[in-house]
Design an enzyme around this catalytic site. Structure first.
Site, mmCIF file in Angstrom:
data_model
loop_
_atom_site.group_PDB
_atom_site.id
_atom_site.type_symbol
_atom_site.label_atom_id
_atom_site.label_comp_id
_atom_site.label_asym_id
_atom_site.label_seq_id
_atom_site.Cartn_x
_atom_site.Cartn_y
_atom_site.Cartn_z
ATOM 1 N N LYS A 47 0.849 -1.198 0.000
ATOM 2 C CA LYS A 47 0.000 0.000 0.000
ATOM 3 C C LYS A 47 0.881 1.243 0.000
ATOM 4 C CE LYS A 47 -3.876 2.250 0.720
ATOM 5 N NZ LYS A 47 -3.429 3.264 -0.264
ATOM 6 N N LEU A 75 -4.472 7.980 -0.431
ATOM 7 C CA LEU A 75 -3.221 7.496 0.177
ATOM 8 C C LEU A 75 -3.341 7.214 1.678
ATOM 9 C CD1 LEU A 75 -0.633 9.776 -1.697
ATOM 10 C CD2 LEU A 75 -1.268 7.423 -2.239
ATOM 11 N N CYS A 131 -0.589 9.658 -8.321
ATOM 12 C CA CYS A 131 -1.865 9.518 -7.603
ATOM 13 C C CYS A 131 -2.769 10.694 -7.958
ATOM 14 C CB CYS A 131 -1.648 9.468 -6.093
ATOM 15 S SG CYS A 131 -3.228 9.435 -5.204
ATOM 16 N N LYS A 167 6.294 5.073 -11.237
ATOM 17 C CA LYS A 167 4.928 4.717 -11.664
ATOM 18 C C LYS A 167 4.297 5.880 -12.415
ATOM 19 C CE LYS A 167 0.723 2.505 -9.962
ATOM 20 N NZ LYS A 167 0.157 1.799 -8.798
ATOM 21 N N ILE A 193 -0.087 1.258 -15.962
ATOM 22 C CA ILE A 193 -0.517 2.619 -15.744
ATOM 23 C C ILE A 193 -1.136 2.761 -14.346
ATOM 24 C CG2 ILE A 193 -0.973 3.200 -18.154
ATOM 25 C CD1 ILE A 193 -3.944 2.551 -17.700
ATOM 26 N N ASN A 194 -1.074 3.957 -13.780
ATOM 27 C CA ASN A 194 -1.914 4.271 -12.633
ATOM 28 C C ASN A 194 -3.333 4.520 -13.171
ATOM 29 O OD1 ASN A 194 -2.927 5.093 -10.104
ATOM 30 N ND2 ASN A 194 -0.958 5.934 -9.519
ATOM 31 N N THR A 195 -4.215 4.975 -12.343
ATOM 32 C CA THR A 195 -5.623 5.065 -12.741
ATOM 33 C C THR A 195 -5.899 6.271 -13.659
ATOM 34 O OG1 THR A 195 -6.039 6.316 -10.719
ATOM 35 C CG2 THR A 195 -6.459 3.944 -10.652
ATOM 36 N N GLY A 219 -9.443 -1.363 -13.363
ATOM 37 C CA GLY A 219 -10.222 -2.557 -13.693
ATOM 38 C C GLY A 219 -10.174 -2.856 -15.182
ATOM 39 N N GLY A 244 -3.005 -2.513 -15.092
ATOM 40 C CA GLY A 244 -4.189 -1.811 -15.587
ATOM 41 C C GLY A 244 -5.129 -2.837 -16.182
#
Ligand code: SIN
Length: 305
Positions: A47, A75, A131, A167, A193-195, A219, A244
Protein backbone atom coordinates in the site's frame (compact mmCIF):
# COMPACT_ATOMS: atom_id res chain seq x y z
CA UNK A 1 2.96 -30.03 -22.68
CA UNK A 2 6.29 -29.00 -21.17
CA UNK A 3 6.44 -26.63 -18.20
CA UNK A 4 7.90 -23.25 -19.18
CA UNK A 5 10.16 -21.47 -16.73
CA UNK A 6 8.18 -18.75 -14.94
CA UNK A 7 11.10 -16.74 -13.56
CA UNK A 8 11.60 -13.18 -14.81
CA UNK A 9 13.83 -10.24 -13.95
CA UNK A 10 12.61 -6.72 -13.21
CA UNK A 11 15.31 -4.06 -12.87
CA UNK A 12 17.79 -6.79 -11.92
CA UNK A 13 15.47 -8.25 -9.25
CA UNK A 14 14.70 -11.94 -9.79
CA UNK A 15 11.01 -12.80 -9.45
CA UNK A 16 9.97 -16.46 -9.32
CA UNK A 17 7.07 -15.58 -11.61
CA UNK A 18 5.93 -12.36 -13.34
CA UNK A 19 2.90 -11.74 -11.10
CA UNK A 20 3.02 -8.84 -8.65
CA UNK A 21 0.26 -7.81 -6.24
CA UNK A 22 -0.36 -4.18 -7.19
CA UNK A 23 -0.07 -1.37 -4.67
CA UNK A 24 -3.30 -0.33 -2.97
CA UNK A 25 -5.41 -3.43 -3.48
CA UNK A 26 -3.40 -5.89 -1.42
CA UNK A 27 -2.74 -3.89 1.75
CA UNK A 28 0.39 -5.33 3.32
CA UNK A 29 -0.62 -8.87 2.45
CA UNK A 30 -2.05 -9.86 5.85
CA UNK A 31 -5.66 -10.41 4.72
CA UNK A 32 -4.58 -12.36 1.62
CA UNK A 33 -2.23 -14.56 3.64
CA UNK A 34 -5.36 -16.19 5.08
CA UNK A 35 -6.22 -17.44 1.59
CA UNK A 36 -2.83 -18.64 0.29
CA UNK A 37 0.89 -18.66 0.86
CA UNK A 38 2.22 -15.24 -0.20
CA UNK A 39 5.41 -16.97 -1.35
CA UNK A 40 3.43 -18.09 -4.43
CA UNK A 41 3.66 -14.55 -5.83
CA UNK A 42 6.50 -12.98 -7.77
CA UNK A 43 6.38 -9.83 -5.62
CA UNK A 44 4.09 -7.80 -3.40
CA UNK A 45 3.89 -4.05 -3.92
CA UNK A 46 2.68 -2.63 -0.64
CA UNK A 47 0.00 0.00 0.00
CA UNK A 48 1.32 3.43 -0.92
CA UNK A 49 3.45 4.89 1.87
CA UNK A 50 3.86 8.49 2.95
CA UNK A 51 6.22 10.07 5.47
CA UNK A 52 3.45 10.57 8.05
CA UNK A 53 0.33 8.43 8.61
CA UNK A 54 -2.68 9.50 6.52
CA UNK A 55 -6.40 8.91 7.05
CA UNK A 56 -7.14 9.43 3.37
CA UNK A 57 -10.12 11.18 1.84
CA UNK A 58 -13.63 11.25 3.36
CA UNK A 59 -16.13 8.61 2.13
CA UNK A 60 -17.66 7.69 -0.23
CA UNK A 61 -14.33 7.02 -1.88
CA UNK A 62 -15.05 3.90 -3.93
CA UNK A 63 -17.67 3.62 -6.67
CA UNK A 64 -18.39 0.77 -9.04
CA UNK A 65 -18.42 1.44 -12.80
CA UNK A 66 -19.04 -0.78 -15.81
CA UNK A 67 -16.01 -3.12 -15.86
CA UNK A 68 -14.13 -1.24 -13.16
CA UNK A 69 -14.08 0.95 -10.07
CA UNK A 70 -13.40 4.57 -9.27
CA UNK A 71 -11.39 5.30 -6.14
CA UNK A 72 -10.38 8.42 -4.31
CA UNK A 73 -8.76 6.77 -1.31
CA UNK A 74 -6.23 9.56 -0.86
CA UNK A 75 -3.22 7.50 0.18
CA UNK A 76 -4.56 6.19 3.48
CA UNK A 77 -1.64 4.40 5.17
CA UNK A 78 0.03 4.04 8.57
CA UNK A 79 3.17 5.95 7.53
CA UNK A 80 6.59 4.67 6.58
CA UNK A 81 7.84 4.14 10.15
CA UNK A 82 4.91 1.88 11.08
CA UNK A 83 5.44 -0.01 7.83
CA UNK A 84 9.08 -0.61 8.65
CA UNK A 85 8.35 -1.59 12.26
CA UNK A 86 5.27 -3.80 11.77
CA UNK A 87 4.53 -4.69 8.17
CA UNK A 88 7.93 -5.33 6.60
CA UNK A 89 8.89 -7.93 9.28
CA UNK A 90 5.58 -9.72 8.55
CA UNK A 91 6.26 -9.78 4.80
CA UNK A 92 9.82 -11.00 5.38
CA UNK A 93 8.37 -14.26 6.74
CA UNK A 94 7.57 -15.12 3.12
CA UNK A 95 9.81 -15.97 0.20
CA UNK A 96 8.50 -13.08 -1.89
CA UNK A 97 10.10 -9.89 -3.17
CA UNK A 98 8.84 -6.70 -1.53
CA UNK A 99 8.26 -3.54 -3.55
CA UNK A 100 7.64 -0.37 -1.52
CA UNK A 101 5.39 2.22 -3.18
CA UNK A 102 5.85 5.75 -1.87
CA UNK A 103 4.53 9.25 -2.38
CA UNK A 104 6.05 12.50 -1.16
CA UNK A 105 5.04 16.15 -1.02
CA UNK A 106 8.49 17.33 -2.14
CA UNK A 107 11.46 15.73 -3.95
CA UNK A 108 13.37 15.85 -0.64
CA UNK A 109 10.63 13.84 1.08
CA UNK A 110 10.85 11.20 -1.67
CA UNK A 111 14.61 11.13 -1.04
CA UNK A 112 14.31 10.71 2.74
CA UNK A 113 11.83 7.87 2.33
CA UNK A 114 14.04 6.15 -0.25
CA UNK A 115 16.93 6.24 2.20
CA UNK A 116 14.86 4.55 4.93
CA UNK A 117 13.48 1.92 2.58
CA UNK A 118 16.87 1.14 1.08
CA UNK A 119 18.46 0.79 4.53
CA UNK A 120 15.61 -1.53 5.52
CA UNK A 121 16.43 -3.75 2.54
CA UNK A 122 13.26 -3.61 0.44
CA UNK A 123 13.88 -5.22 -2.93
CA UNK A 124 12.58 -2.46 -5.16
CA UNK A 125 11.19 1.05 -4.68
CA UNK A 126 8.21 2.28 -6.71
CA UNK A 127 7.92 6.08 -6.82
CA UNK A 128 4.28 7.07 -7.08
CA UNK A 129 4.22 10.30 -9.07
CA UNK A 130 0.75 9.62 -10.39
CA UNK A 131 -1.86 9.52 -7.60
CA UNK A 132 -4.82 11.55 -8.88
CA UNK A 133 -6.44 11.86 -5.45
CA UNK A 134 -4.18 14.17 -3.43
CA UNK A 135 -3.49 17.90 -3.70
CA UNK A 136 0.28 18.00 -3.19
CA UNK A 137 2.82 15.71 -4.83
CA UNK A 138 1.36 12.72 -6.64
CA UNK A 139 0.03 13.60 -10.05
CA UNK A 140 1.59 17.06 -9.80
CA UNK A 141 4.97 15.38 -10.41
CA UNK A 142 3.72 12.83 -12.89
CA UNK A 143 2.43 15.21 -15.54
CA UNK A 144 5.56 17.32 -16.11
CA UNK A 145 8.77 15.78 -17.47
CA UNK A 146 11.00 18.24 -15.58
CA UNK A 147 9.36 17.59 -12.19
CA UNK A 148 9.20 13.83 -12.78
CA UNK A 149 12.93 13.89 -13.58
CA UNK A 150 13.72 15.95 -10.47
CA UNK A 151 11.92 13.51 -8.15
CA UNK A 152 13.67 10.58 -9.83
CA UNK A 153 17.13 12.17 -9.51
CA UNK A 154 16.67 12.91 -5.80
CA UNK A 155 15.22 9.44 -5.15
CA UNK A 156 18.11 7.72 -6.95
CA UNK A 157 20.64 9.76 -4.99
CA UNK A 158 19.16 8.41 -1.73
CA UNK A 159 18.20 4.86 -2.70
CA UNK A 160 21.68 3.34 -2.50
CA UNK A 161 21.79 0.01 -4.35
CA UNK A 162 18.00 -0.44 -4.29
CA UNK A 163 16.54 -0.15 -7.78
CA UNK A 164 14.02 2.63 -8.33
CA UNK A 165 10.94 2.20 -10.51
CA UNK A 166 8.72 5.16 -11.43
CA UNK A 167 4.93 4.72 -11.66
CA UNK A 168 3.52 6.70 -14.56
CA UNK A 169 0.15 8.34 -14.99
CA UNK A 170 -2.07 7.78 -18.03
CA UNK A 171 -3.50 11.28 -17.49
CA UNK A 172 -1.00 12.93 -19.82
CA UNK A 173 -0.84 13.75 -23.52
CA UNK A 174 2.58 12.21 -24.13
CA UNK A 175 3.48 9.39 -21.75
CA UNK A 176 6.72 8.70 -23.65
CA UNK A 177 8.02 12.20 -22.84
CA UNK A 178 7.57 11.55 -19.10
CA UNK A 179 9.06 8.05 -19.40
CA UNK A 180 12.09 9.37 -21.29
CA UNK A 181 12.62 12.14 -18.72
CA UNK A 182 12.69 9.71 -15.78
CA UNK A 183 14.88 7.29 -17.75
CA UNK A 184 17.37 10.09 -18.40
CA UNK A 185 17.24 10.95 -14.68
CA UNK A 186 18.39 7.42 -13.80
CA UNK A 187 15.23 5.37 -13.20
CA UNK A 188 15.86 1.61 -13.25
CA UNK A 189 12.34 0.63 -14.35
CA UNK A 190 8.89 2.00 -15.14
CA UNK A 191 5.48 0.87 -13.94
CA UNK A 192 2.26 1.79 -15.70
CA UNK A 193 -0.52 2.62 -15.74
CA UNK A 194 -1.91 4.27 -12.63
CA UNK A 195 -5.62 5.06 -12.74
CA UNK A 196 -7.45 7.21 -15.30
CA UNK A 197 -9.19 10.28 -13.91
CA UNK A 198 -12.94 9.76 -13.95
CA UNK A 199 -16.23 10.75 -12.39
CA UNK A 200 -19.72 9.36 -11.70
CA UNK A 201 -22.81 11.42 -10.90
CA UNK A 202 -25.95 10.32 -9.08
CA UNK A 203 -28.64 11.69 -11.36
CA UNK A 204 -31.40 11.97 -8.73
CA UNK A 205 -29.33 14.02 -6.27
CA UNK A 206 -27.14 15.58 -8.99
CA UNK A 207 -24.20 14.89 -6.68
CA UNK A 208 -20.96 13.18 -7.67
CA UNK A 209 -20.87 9.70 -6.09
CA UNK A 210 -17.38 10.29 -4.71
CA UNK A 211 -17.07 12.82 -1.89
CA UNK A 212 -14.06 14.31 -3.61
CA UNK A 213 -16.01 14.53 -6.90
CA UNK A 214 -13.42 12.78 -9.10
CA UNK A 215 -11.38 9.62 -8.72
CA UNK A 216 -9.16 7.14 -10.51
CA UNK A 217 -10.64 4.47 -12.79
CA UNK A 218 -9.17 0.95 -12.74
CA UNK A 219 -10.22 -2.56 -13.69
CA UNK A 220 -10.80 -4.37 -17.01
CA UNK A 221 -12.16 -1.16 -18.61
CA UNK A 222 -8.66 0.36 -18.67
CA UNK A 223 -6.75 -2.64 -20.08
CA UNK A 224 -6.60 -1.39 -23.71
CA UNK A 225 -5.22 1.97 -22.54
CA UNK A 226 -2.58 0.17 -20.46
CA UNK A 227 -1.56 -2.10 -23.34
CA UNK A 228 -1.23 0.85 -25.70
CA UNK A 229 0.82 2.89 -23.23
CA UNK A 230 3.14 0.00 -22.31
CA UNK A 231 3.76 -0.55 -26.01
CA UNK A 232 4.52 3.14 -26.59
CA UNK A 233 6.79 3.40 -23.54
CA UNK A 234 8.69 0.20 -24.38
CA UNK A 235 10.71 2.20 -26.91
CA UNK A 236 12.42 3.99 -23.99
CA UNK A 237 14.18 0.72 -23.24
CA UNK A 238 13.67 0.39 -19.46
CA UNK A 239 12.17 -2.74 -17.88
CA UNK A 240 8.40 -2.33 -17.39
CA UNK A 241 5.96 -3.54 -14.76
CA UNK A 242 2.67 -3.48 -16.67
CA UNK A 243 -0.67 -3.00 -14.94
CA UNK A 244 -4.19 -1.81 -15.59
CA UNK A 245 -7.05 -4.30 -15.87
CA UNK A 246 -5.07 -7.51 -15.46
CA UNK A 247 -7.51 -10.25 -14.46
CA UNK A 248 -6.39 -13.40 -16.27
CA UNK A 249 -3.61 -14.94 -18.35
CA UNK A 250 -4.75 -13.28 -21.57
CA UNK A 251 -4.76 -9.73 -20.19
CA UNK A 252 -1.36 -10.32 -18.56
CA UNK A 253 0.06 -11.79 -21.77
CA UNK A 254 -1.13 -8.75 -23.74
CA UNK A 255 0.86 -6.44 -21.45
CA UNK A 256 3.94 -8.68 -21.70
CA UNK A 257 3.72 -8.86 -25.49
CA UNK A 258 3.47 -5.04 -25.50
CA UNK A 259 6.75 -4.88 -23.57
CA UNK A 260 6.22 -5.60 -19.87
CA UNK A 261 8.67 -7.87 -18.04
CA UNK A 262 6.17 -8.46 -15.22
CA UNK A 263 2.55 -7.61 -14.52
CA UNK A 264 0.68 -6.33 -11.49
CA UNK A 265 -2.80 -7.46 -10.50
CA UNK A 266 -4.81 -4.78 -8.72
CA UNK A 267 -8.56 -4.29 -8.89
CA UNK A 268 -9.15 -7.98 -9.69
CA UNK A 269 -7.89 -8.86 -6.18
CA UNK A 270 -10.76 -6.95 -4.60
CA UNK A 271 -13.37 -9.22 -6.18
CA UNK A 272 -11.30 -12.41 -6.34
CA UNK A 273 -8.49 -12.85 -3.79
CA UNK A 274 -7.04 -15.72 -5.82
CA UNK A 275 -6.79 -13.59 -8.99
CA UNK A 276 -2.95 -13.28 -8.88
CA UNK A 277 -2.60 -17.07 -8.81
CA UNK A 278 -5.10 -17.46 -11.65
CA UNK A 279 -3.12 -14.90 -13.68
CA UNK A 280 0.11 -16.81 -13.00
CA UNK A 281 -1.44 -20.13 -14.04
CA UNK A 282 -3.03 -18.54 -17.11
CA UNK A 283 0.31 -17.10 -18.19
CA UNK A 284 1.96 -20.49 -17.72
CA UNK A 285 -0.72 -22.14 -19.91
CA UNK A 286 -0.27 -19.56 -22.67
CA UNK A 287 3.52 -19.93 -22.65
CA UNK A 288 3.19 -23.74 -22.73
CA UNK A 289 0.63 -23.67 -25.57
CA UNK A 290 2.93 -21.41 -27.58
CA UNK A 291 5.86 -23.78 -27.02
CA UNK A 292 7.96 -21.26 -25.08
CA UNK A 293 10.70 -22.49 -22.75
CA UNK A 294 10.26 -19.37 -20.61
CA UNK A 295 7.38 -16.98 -19.99
CA UNK A 296 9.94 -14.17 -20.32
CA UNK A 297 9.93 -14.84 -24.07
CA UNK A 298 6.55 -13.10 -24.23
CA UNK A 299 8.11 -9.75 -23.30
CA UNK A 300 8.08 -7.41 -26.27
CA UNK A 301 7.25 -10.24 -28.68
CA UNK A 302 4.36 -8.32 -30.25
CA UNK A 303 4.19 -8.49 -34.04
CA UNK A 304 2.75 -5.05 -34.85
CA UNK A 305 1.17 -4.42 -38.23
C1 SIN B 1 -5.16 6.59 -3.61
O1 SIN B 1 -4.77 6.25 -2.49
O2 SIN B 1 -5.85 7.61 -3.78
C2 SIN B 1 -4.82 5.78 -4.80
C3 SIN B 1 -3.36 5.75 -5.05
C4 SIN B 1 -2.98 6.13 -6.44
O3 SIN B 1 -3.84 6.29 -7.31
O4 SIN B 1 -1.80 6.29 -6.70
Amino acid sequence: MHEPSMAVKLAGVELKNPVVAASGTFGFGREYSQFYDLSELGAICVKGLTAAPRKGNPPPRIAETPMGILNSVGLQNPGIDAFLAQELPFLRRYDVKVIANLSGDTPEEYGQMCEKLSQAGVDLIELNISCPNVKAGGLAYGTRPDLAAEVTRVAKAHAGATPVMVKLSPNVTDVVAIAQAVADAGADALSLINTLLGMRIDVASRRPILRRNTGGLSGPAVLPVAVRMVWEVSRVGLPILGMGGVSDGDSAAQLMLAGASAVAVGTACLAAPYAPLQVRDGLRDIAARQGLSSVAQLTGAIQPW
